[in-house]
Scaffold this motif. Structure first.
Motif, short mmCIF file in Angstrom:
data_model
loop_
_atom_site.label_atom_id
_atom_site.label_comp_id
_atom_site.label_asym_id
_atom_site.label_seq_id
_atom_site.Cartn_x
_atom_site.Cartn_y
_atom_site.Cartn_z
N GLU A 13 -1.72 -64.12 28.06
CA GLU A 13 -2.03 -63.74 29.67
C GLU A 13 -0.64 -63.25 30.06
O GLU A 13 -0.78 -62.40 31.19
CB GLU A 13 -2.33 -65.13 30.16
CG GLU A 13 -2.22 -65.03 31.65
CD GLU A 13 -3.19 -64.13 32.17
OE1 GLU A 13 -2.91 -64.00 33.58
OE2 GLU A 13 -4.26 -63.63 31.64
N PHE A 14 0.46 -63.79 29.69
CA PHE A 14 1.87 -63.21 29.88
C PHE A 14 1.96 -61.72 29.71
O PHE A 14 2.27 -61.02 30.68
CB PHE A 14 2.95 -63.94 29.49
CG PHE A 14 4.29 -63.95 29.99
CD1 PHE A 14 4.67 -64.78 30.94
CD2 PHE A 14 5.10 -62.66 29.72
CE1 PHE A 14 5.83 -64.54 31.65
CE2 PHE A 14 6.23 -62.55 30.40
CZ PHE A 14 6.85 -63.57 31.58
N SER A 15 1.40 -61.28 28.62
CA SER A 15 1.24 -59.90 28.25
C SER A 15 0.62 -59.03 29.21
O SER A 15 0.90 -58.07 29.72
CB SER A 15 1.02 -59.36 26.91
OG SER A 15 1.96 -60.01 26.11
N ARG A 16 -0.72 -59.56 29.70
CA ARG A 16 -1.40 -58.87 30.58
C ARG A 16 -0.87 -58.86 32.04
O ARG A 16 -1.01 -57.93 32.82
CB ARG A 16 -2.78 -59.91 30.47
CG ARG A 16 -3.57 -59.58 29.62
CD ARG A 16 -5.26 -59.99 29.72
NE ARG A 16 -5.11 -61.52 29.66
CZ ARG A 16 -5.38 -62.23 28.73
NH1 ARG A 16 -5.36 -61.76 27.61
NH2 ARG A 16 -5.41 -63.36 28.95
N MET A 17 0.10 -59.95 32.33
CA MET A 17 0.56 -59.91 33.47
C MET A 17 1.70 -58.82 33.65
O MET A 17 2.10 -58.05 34.67
CB MET A 17 1.47 -61.15 34.00
CG MET A 17 0.49 -62.50 34.19
SD MET A 17 1.10 -64.03 34.08
CE MET A 17 1.76 -64.12 35.68
N ILE A 18 2.40 -58.53 32.52
CA ILE A 18 3.21 -57.51 32.42
C ILE A 18 2.70 -56.07 32.53
O ILE A 18 3.06 -55.15 33.57
CB ILE A 18 4.25 -57.59 30.98
CG1 ILE A 18 5.14 -58.55 31.14
CG2 ILE A 18 5.01 -56.01 30.93
CD1 ILE A 18 5.63 -59.12 29.51
N GLU A 19 1.42 -55.95 31.90
CA GLU A 19 1.01 -54.83 31.80
C GLU A 19 0.38 -54.37 33.23
O GLU A 19 0.30 -53.19 33.83
CB GLU A 19 -0.36 -54.75 30.86
CG GLU A 19 0.23 -54.85 29.53
CD GLU A 19 -1.08 -55.17 28.37
OE1 GLU A 19 -2.36 -55.03 29.07
OE2 GLU A 19 -0.62 -55.34 27.12
#
Length: 191
Positions: free
Chosen positions: A57-63
């Motif tokens: 989820e953190f990676s999706r927030m960055i993207e």
């Protein structure tokens, strides 16, 4: 005019204690709630202390560009500031505060140079070690990692607009309170 105040400093310097005391005096000051990939500590509540999210989820927030800043802290977990909440509170004229690490403060400065950047220092490195050991939330390996990071962070204090030495809580809270609630941007104030 409302401005964002960005508060940073080494681990165990008392940033959280300082911010809690400030918000007890001024509950209308908005404090950003960071997202993190680390597990909650005892007593921490999701959405109140942090938004606890998975690595995915953190990676999706960055993207998606949802984070104003983010970093891997102490080489282990990621932390970040949700962008929308900061922008909404500033637009509404709410005195706003970010309590983040050095890496995050540098990223916010690149995105929002008009913010006020405040560094919290301990009265001494010995006191910082005492506080870190005294809180008992990290094992020996994590404590050593955080102390190495703290030494690097202390050297970066000159990058900030204002330095507050956290040797007396009431004094430090009063200094921070004046910065958050007063318009304008002092330069060269070293505490």
């Amino acid at each position: 005019m409302t401005r964002l105040v960005v508060l940073a400093g080494p681990t165990a310097v008392g940033k959280g204690t300082l911010v809690r005391a400030l918000r007890e005096r001024n509950p209308d000051i908005w404090l950003s709630v960071s997202a993190t990939t680390r597990s909650p500590r005892p007593g921490e509540v999701d959405g109140e202390h942090y938004h606890f999210v998975s690595d995915d989820e953190f990676s999706r927030m960055i993207e998606r560009g949802d984070l104003l800043e983010w970093a891997t802290v102490h080489g282990t977990h990621r932390y970040g500031t949700p962008r929308a909440a900061v922008e909404e509170n500033l637009a509404a004229g709410v005195p706003s505060l970010l309590e983040i690490d050095l890496q995050g403060a540098r990223q916010v400065r690149a995105a929002m140079p008009e913010a006020l950047y405040v560094f919290v220092e301990p009265p001494s490195m010995d006191e910082l070690v005492r506080r870190l050991v005294g809180r008992g939330t990290e094992d020996d390996l994590e404590r050593e990692r955080r102390l190495r990071t703290a030494e690097v962070e202390m050297a970066a204090s000159k990058e900030f607009d204002v330095i507050i030495i956290n040797d007396d809580l009431d004094t430090a809270v009063s200094q921070l309170e004046a910065l958050v609630l007063k318009p304008g941007k002092p330069r060269g104030n070293r505490g």
